[in-house]
Design an enzyme around this catalytic site. Sequence first.
Site, mmCIF file in Angstrom:
data_model
loop_
_atom_site.group_PDB
_atom_site.id
_atom_site.type_symbol
_atom_site.label_atom_id
_atom_site.label_comp_id
_atom_site.label_asym_id
_atom_site.label_seq_id
_atom_site.Cartn_x
_atom_site.Cartn_y
_atom_site.Cartn_z
ATOM 1 N N LYS A 1 9.537 4.154 7.095
ATOM 2 C CA LYS A 1 8.641 4.661 5.557
ATOM 3 C C LYS A 1 7.974 6.050 6.547
ATOM 4 C CE LYS A 1 11.056 3.300 2.245
ATOM 5 N NZ LYS A 1 9.812 3.393 1.126
ATOM 6 N N GLN B 1 8.206 -11.801 3.657
ATOM 7 C CA GLN B 1 9.808 -10.984 3.535
ATOM 8 C C GLN B 1 9.765 -10.325 5.335
ATOM 9 O OE1 GLN B 1 7.514 -8.097 0.930
ATOM 10 N NE2 GLN B 1 6.919 -6.918 2.392
ATOM 11 N N ASP C 1 12.881 0.071 4.000
ATOM 12 C CA ASP C 1 12.159 -1.055 4.832
ATOM 13 C C ASP C 1 11.840 -2.529 4.767
ATOM 14 O OD1 ASP C 1 10.329 -0.336 3.102
ATOM 15 O OD2 ASP C 1 9.095 0.164 4.568
ATOM 16 N N ASP D 1 0.972 -12.361 -0.855
ATOM 17 C CA ASP D 1 1.414 -10.823 -0.907
ATOM 18 C C ASP D 1 2.671 -11.210 -2.388
ATOM 19 O OD1 ASP D 1 2.010 -7.887 -0.607
ATOM 20 O OD2 ASP D 1 3.498 -8.332 -0.578
ATOM 21 N N ASN D 2 2.487 -10.894 -3.086
ATOM 22 C CA ASN D 2 2.927 -10.875 -4.992
ATOM 23 C C ASN D 2 3.856 -11.716 -4.538
ATOM 24 O OD1 ASN D 2 3.829 -7.663 -5.639
ATOM 25 N ND2 ASN D 2 4.806 -7.411 -3.889
ATOM 26 N N GLU E 1 -2.191 -12.289 -4.987
ATOM 27 C CA GLU E 1 -1.776 -10.886 -4.975
ATOM 28 C C GLU E 1 -0.414 -11.329 -6.300
ATOM 29 O OE1 GLU E 1 -0.457 -6.449 -4.307
ATOM 30 O OE2 GLU E 1 1.045 -8.001 -3.919
ATOM 31 N N LYS F 1 -1.528 2.769 3.882
ATOM 32 C CA LYS F 1 -0.061 1.844 4.159
ATOM 33 C C LYS F 1 0.480 2.779 5.082
ATOM 34 C CE LYS F 1 0.876 1.710 -0.001
ATOM 35 N NZ LYS F 1 1.304 1.420 -1.432
#
Length: 595
Positions: A193, A253, A288, A324-325, A353, A465
């Site tokens: 990105k 991920q 991505d 994360d998540n 999170e 980010k």
Amino acid sequence: MPRGWREVSLDPQGNDRYAGWITPTQVGDWAFAVGGVPDDYGAWLRDLRIRIEAGQDTSLDLEEGAIMAERRHREGVAAADQRALVMLAGQLRAGAAPSARLHQAERPQAVALMRRTADRSRATIAGPFPVWVDRERAGFSAWYEMFPRSEGSRPSRSGTFRTASQRLPAIAAMGFDVVYLPPIHPIGRTHRKGRNNSLECGPDDPGSPWAIGATEGGHTAVHPDLGTIDDFELFLSEARSAGLEVALDYALQTSADHPWVREHPAWFRHRADGSVRYAENPPKRYQDIYPFDFDTDDRDALWAALREVMLFWIARGVRLFRVDNPHTKPLRFWEWLIRDIHARHPDVLFLAEAFTRPAVMQRLAKLGFTQSYTYFTWRNSKWELSEYLHELSQTEEADWFRPNFWVNTPDILHATLQRGGLPAFRLRAVLAAITCPSWGMYSGYELGENIPLREGSEEYLDSEKYQLRPRKWDQPQSLAPFIAKLNAIRNKHREAIAQLSTLRLHHVDNEEMLCVSRAAPDRDDVLLLVLNLDPHATREATTWLDLAALGIPAERPFEAHDELGGATYTWQGPRNYVRLDPAVAPAHVLHLRRP
């Protein structure tokens, strides 16, 4: 009593309720059970007292009490207690008046002796119930998020661990004790990105750190622009020297270029055309990023590999992970992973999170997550805040859910901050730091960064980010001194702020003002936060304090010293006047001093 167990008495609270305290002595896995035995001695005492008061003959009753004491004289009872039981039996048979012998039987030492030596083989046991004990930082912490690549960066040139370490003393000077780093791993190049999440990536665009993995390595490698593993370990050492603990992002991920995509294609989901399915949150697409298939046929190998990632960083000295998540992964995975990690390293802490449904957030906490992000950033009105603070502190949720109030994140720039200017930044920081045992801040907050990507968006314009964001930290409007004062207040009144269950809301007759007290369990330290929620206008109101909850006598004046502003006020009774100008100070943080 089974070996290794320690008995603590429960004290009656009335209406068949009992209470007691247990104090674990170290971090790790504990358990407790609740046992009840017939209180034969207590029942005998009660009846004896009634009969003596009624003038009845109690010689037989006193003999039965002596026999009861003698029967407690058995194997397994401590020698000192055996001698005390013989003495008690003799006192009950002595020639003194019944009332004098009752007095001997009622002595606290005698009652405690008979309870202590009661026959436990007749006990009814509930439990054992497991208890996990974390280290102190789990319940009281102040977090600061930074991107190392932005610290000391220049156009098209990343900062490094060495340049980022130069920022650590300033973070510590603001009173933070945790510095959290987003993923520090190599970043994929496929579908990278560009600025502001653009699909068009320029040659100097660094990409999102959450697109983990490239030819340089995956989750156990560091981005070469940041330095080496040795440089990271030096960063950890510098942080410890500054009084900071480093938290790493644990993001499960990959990018399309992660070595695992080539080596273990079965660990990922595939589309009908055979391509790996990238992450989506329709209509958003994350081309991505590749999520894992946690139910793959090769599940055991995948789960073991993900565990080894965490163990790799633990071996290098990391004991804090921001996950994360986690709500997008199977709950059974977290239950397995956290239990496994805690069995090896009980001092490791996990921050979830998980901006998702309340039941899922609470379930993650019950599975072992130490702390959790919350809905705090979206709670801004008096009604919203009052309801949420009550839920977190005064319901059963307080028994398993440890909130962490973040005033902003790289993903969340709330409209209140976009439109309220520096007064909004001050009031939200006070609210988070004083009402919650743990709070967090993403870098740039102290400079009042508040420009959104577009109207109605919570994304930052020129988000860090997707690009490097070097900053000039010595700006005159910086809130760093203000934040340092907030954290100093937290540390000074640690016992009051760390106890979320003692939080109480008090009435204040203005819908733009909030009044909250924080207190140590014994109420030896009491703070009162009176806050103006309107960043644009001066507000005034009258408080109506629950003085009993504060341990303050209603008939006598008391001092209210403003730890934030420095002034001292003399108040009396529940009704007191307050006026707050957000351009000067959004709040009073009052230390209440009893007369």
